[in-house]
Scaffold this active site. Structure first.
Site, PDB file in Angstrom:
ATOM      1  N   GLN A  32      45.260  24.733  47.687  1.00  0.00           N
ATOM      2  CA  GLN A  32      43.882  25.154  47.996  1.00  0.00           C
ATOM      3  C   GLN A  32      42.874  24.040  47.700  1.00  0.00           C
ATOM      4  O   GLN A  32      41.827  23.950  48.337  1.00  0.00           O
ATOM      5  CB  GLN A  32      43.505  26.410  47.190  1.00  0.00           C
ATOM      6  CG  GLN A  32      44.232  27.674  47.600  1.00  0.00           C
ATOM      7  CD  GLN A  32      45.498  27.901  46.793  1.00  0.00           C
ATOM      8  OE1 GLN A  32      46.139  26.966  46.346  1.00  0.00           O
ATOM      9  NE2 GLN A  32      45.867  29.153  46.601  1.00  0.00           N
TER      10      GLN A  32
ATOM     11  N   ARG B 120      47.056  42.346  46.073  1.00  0.00           N
ATOM     12  CA  ARG B 120      47.064  41.236  45.099  1.00  0.00           C
ATOM     13  C   ARG B 120      46.551  41.801  43.769  1.00  0.00           C
ATOM     14  O   ARG B 120      45.427  42.302  43.693  1.00  0.00           O
ATOM     15  CB  ARG B 120      46.176  40.068  45.567  1.00  0.00           C
ATOM     16  CG  ARG B 120      46.739  39.361  46.800  1.00  0.00           C
ATOM     17  CD  ARG B 120      46.127  37.995  47.002  1.00  0.00           C
ATOM     18  NE  ARG B 120      46.713  36.992  46.121  1.00  0.00           N
ATOM     19  CZ  ARG B 120      46.208  35.766  45.975  1.00  0.00           C
ATOM     20  NH1 ARG B 120      45.104  35.416  46.617  1.00  0.00           N
ATOM     21  NH2 ARG B 120      46.802  34.897  45.188  1.00  0.00           N
TER      22      ARG B 120
ATOM     23  N   ASP C  34      39.327  34.822  38.582  1.00  0.00           N
ATOM     24  CA  ASP C  34      39.843  36.010  39.283  1.00  0.00           C
ATOM     25  C   ASP C  34      39.636  37.289  38.488  1.00  0.00           C
ATOM     26  O   ASP C  34      39.572  38.382  39.052  1.00  0.00           O
ATOM     27  CB  ASP C  34      41.322  35.832  39.618  1.00  0.00           C
ATOM     28  CG  ASP C  34      41.460  34.900  40.801  1.00  0.00           C
ATOM     29  OD1 ASP C  34      41.401  33.676  40.594  1.00  0.00           O
ATOM     30  OD2 ASP C  34      41.546  35.394  41.934  1.00  0.00           O
TER      31      ASP C  34
ATOM     32  N   ARG D 236      41.377  34.543  50.972  1.00  0.00           N
ATOM     33  CA  ARG D 236      41.746  34.419  49.557  1.00  0.00           C
ATOM     34  C   ARG D 236      40.496  33.997  48.779  1.00  0.00           C
ATOM     35  O   ARG D 236      39.475  33.663  49.361  1.00  0.00           O
ATOM     36  CB  ARG D 236      42.936  33.479  49.336  1.00  0.00           C
ATOM     37  CG  ARG D 236      43.107  32.316  50.220  1.00  0.00           C
ATOM     38  CD  ARG D 236      42.064  31.229  50.074  1.00  0.00           C
ATOM     39  NE  ARG D 236      41.897  30.811  48.692  1.00  0.00           N
ATOM     40  CZ  ARG D 236      40.842  30.192  48.205  1.00  0.00           C
ATOM     41  NH1 ARG D 236      39.805  29.913  48.983  1.00  0.00           N
ATOM     42  NH2 ARG D 236      40.771  29.846  46.951  1.00  0.00           N
ATOM     43  N   GLY D 237      40.660  33.991  47.435  1.00  0.00           N
ATOM     44  CA  GLY D 237      39.495  33.771  46.586  1.00  0.00           C
ATOM     45  C   GLY D 237      38.943  35.144  46.227  1.00  0.00           C
ATOM     46  O   GLY D 237      38.751  35.991  47.118  1.00  0.00           O
ATOM     47  N   ALA D 238      38.713  35.366  44.925  1.00  0.00           N
ATOM     48  CA  ALA D 238      38.397  36.725  44.457  1.00  0.00           C
ATOM     49  C   ALA D 238      37.224  37.400  45.199  1.00  0.00           C
ATOM     50  O   ALA D 238      37.385  38.523  45.706  1.00  0.00           O
ATOM     51  CB  ALA D 238      38.167  36.696  42.943  1.00  0.00           C
TER      52      ALA D 238
ATOM     53  N   ASN E  71      42.497  32.542  36.161  1.00  0.00           N
ATOM     54  CA  ASN E  71      42.168  31.770  37.365  1.00  0.00           C
ATOM     55  C   ASN E  71      43.465  31.114  37.855  1.00  0.00           C
ATOM     56  O   ASN E  71      44.520  31.257  37.213  1.00  0.00           O
ATOM     57  CB  ASN E  71      41.074  30.737  37.067  1.00  0.00           C
ATOM     58  CG  ASN E  71      40.523  30.104  38.345  1.00  0.00           C
ATOM     59  OD1 ASN E  71      40.182  30.809  39.294  1.00  0.00           O
ATOM     60  ND2 ASN E  71      40.452  28.787  38.395  1.00  0.00           N
TER      61      ASN E  71
HETATM   62  O1  MRU Z   1      45.356  32.443  45.179  1.00  0.00           O
HETATM   63  P1  MRU Z   1      43.904  32.222  45.533  1.00  0.00           P
HETATM   64  O2  MRU Z   1      43.691  31.087  46.467  1.00  0.00           O
HETATM   65  O3  MRU Z   1      43.241  33.495  45.980  1.00  0.00           O
HETATM   66  O4  MRU Z   1      43.245  31.818  44.140  1.00  0.00           O
HETATM   67  C1  MRU Z   1      41.862  31.587  44.109  1.00  0.00           C
HETATM   68  C2  MRU Z   1      41.363  31.204  42.772  1.00  0.00           C
HETATM   69  O5  MRU Z   1      42.078  31.152  41.806  1.00  0.00           O
HETATM   70  C3  MRU Z   1      39.893  30.967  42.676  1.00  0.00           C
HETATM   71  O6  MRU Z   1      39.612  29.981  41.726  1.00  0.00           O
HETATM   72  C4  MRU Z   1      39.204  32.274  42.249  1.00  0.00           C
HETATM   73  O7  MRU Z   1      39.588  33.319  43.077  1.00  0.00           O
HETATM   74  C5  MRU Z   1      37.745  32.147  42.245  1.00  0.00           C
HETATM   75  S1  MRU Z   1      37.092  32.130  43.878  1.00  0.00           S
HETATM   76  C6  MRU Z   1      35.425  32.009  43.827  1.00  0.00           C
END
Ligand code: MRU
Length: 352
Positions: free
Chosen positions: A197, A88, A238, A47-49, A248
């Site tokens: 997270q 996603r 994101d 996870r994380g963009a 985000n």
């Molecule tokens: O649902 P997630 O854990 O994928 O959400 C992640 C976030 O919102 C992060 O802040 C975003 O992806 C930036 S990651 C460098």
């Protein structure tokens, strides 16, 4: 810091760190086909963009293997791409990487390149996306560290760290660089309900690296700003629209409003691959809604009546007017955002 994913070239498989098990267990999932990578993205095992983007780039290599014998290679690969993108909807890095890989396959296929050579090229491109993400985060970290004050008390939300990227991190990359310069007094990490997270990943990452971190629950953010001398907020993104509106993790918008009320600068840290230049404003950003069970349970324990209604958006959109600056690998962008994001697009076009 442990790697978020490892590409095994000899076996042609992607090992993905299972982030749902952190911090208690550190286990990797062997993804032998693109469908398993898609599932890992859906389940937030990866996870994380930016990390999702890199995983999708490798998934396109696995998908290309599966399509190699199909009568219409490109049509089959387009289906793989669309299937991956559907995993996603909010993080644009996923579509960015899958589309980039598909465009490369089209270019080579149309030049009569045999499928096995297309696969080799896709593999090299995925490795490049992975390596460049780390380098870009480090550049972003330097630009971001420069805008943080000495004795910085920084609040962050969710996890935009090494675990959310291919390494170093975006928001946590800025914090890492600032820490290396002796600027960080304390980082306050929101736990980030419903999937924690912030508690499971951000607190873990910073603690492991010896960066001073204090964990708070989400509803403590405004009061902590008032009580603990917070002088900057840095979060990841994101998807960023052409006017600077930024999606985000859910809760970010509330943090931005609280920061504004306390006169604290609120920064976004994100690479160019997180910008969606094709949409004019945040209103066009698709917001993922997830199962109500995530709200009704605290991990595996039920904390609400089974039949109660829930609303579980995974992201929110912070309007550009609440953002003091967007830290990118090309520098820090400030208002007027429409004009300056256009310049960023032009500047970065040669690289992509
Ligand atoms: O649902 P997630 O854990 O994928 O959400 C992640 C976030 O919102 C992060 O802040 C975003 O992806 C930036 S990651 C460098």
């Amino acid at each position: 810091m442990v790697e978020t994913m490892i590409w095994r070239q000899e076996q042609q498989l992607l090992e993905v760190l299972d982030q749902t098990k952190l911090p208690q267990e550190c286990e990797f999932i062997a993804c032998k086909d693109y469908q398993r990578v898609k599932l890992a993205i859906k389940r937030l095992e990866v996870r994380g963009a930016p990390a999702i983007g890199a995983a999708a780039a490798f998934a396109m290599v696995l998908g290309a293997h599966e399509c190699a014998d199909k009568p219409d290679f490109l049509a089959a690969l387009a289906k793989v791409r669309d299937d991956l993108i559907s995993a996603r909807p909010t993080a644009v890095n996923l579509a960015w990487a899958a589309n980039k890989q598909y465009a490369l396959a089209v270019e080579l296929h149309e030049a009569d390149t045999p499928p096995y050579k297309v696969i080799q090229a896709l593999e090299a491109a995925a490795v490049k996306i992975y390596n460049e993400d780390i380098a870009r985060n480090q550049r972003m970290g330097e630009y971001g560290a420069a805008v943080l004050p000495q004795q910085a008390g920084v609040l962050t939300h969710c996890n935009a760290g090494a675990l959310a990227t291919c390494g170093w991190g975006t928001a946590l990359g800025v914090i890492r660089s600032a820490h290396a310069q002796g600027k960080i007094k304390m980082v306050y990490a929101d736990e980030t309900r419903p999937l924690l997270q912030g508690a499971r990943l951000t607190a873990y990452e910073l603690f492991e690296d010896g960066i001073p971190v204090t964990l708070i629950t989400d509803n403590m953010a405004a009061w902590t700003m008032r009580q603990k001398g917070i002088n900057a907020v840095v979060v990841g993104a994101d998807r960023i629209a052409a006017n600077g509106d930024t999606a985000n993790k859910i809760g970010t918008y509330g943090v931005a409003l609280a920061a504004k009320a306390h006169g604290i600068p609120f920064y976004i840290a994100a690479p160019v691959s997180t910008f969606d230049f094709s949409i004019a404003s945040g209103q066009q950003i698709p917001i993922e809604e997830r199962a109500g069970e995530e709200v009704k349970y605290f991990r595996s324990e039920q904390t609400a009546p089974s039949g109660v209604n829930t609303f579980n958006p995974a992201f929110d959109v912070t309007p550009a007017e609440l953002i003091a600056g967007i830290i990118t690998e090309y520098g820090v962008i400030q208002a007027p955002y429409i004009e300056n994001i256009k310049k960023l697009q032009e500047q970065s076009e040669e690289d992509f």
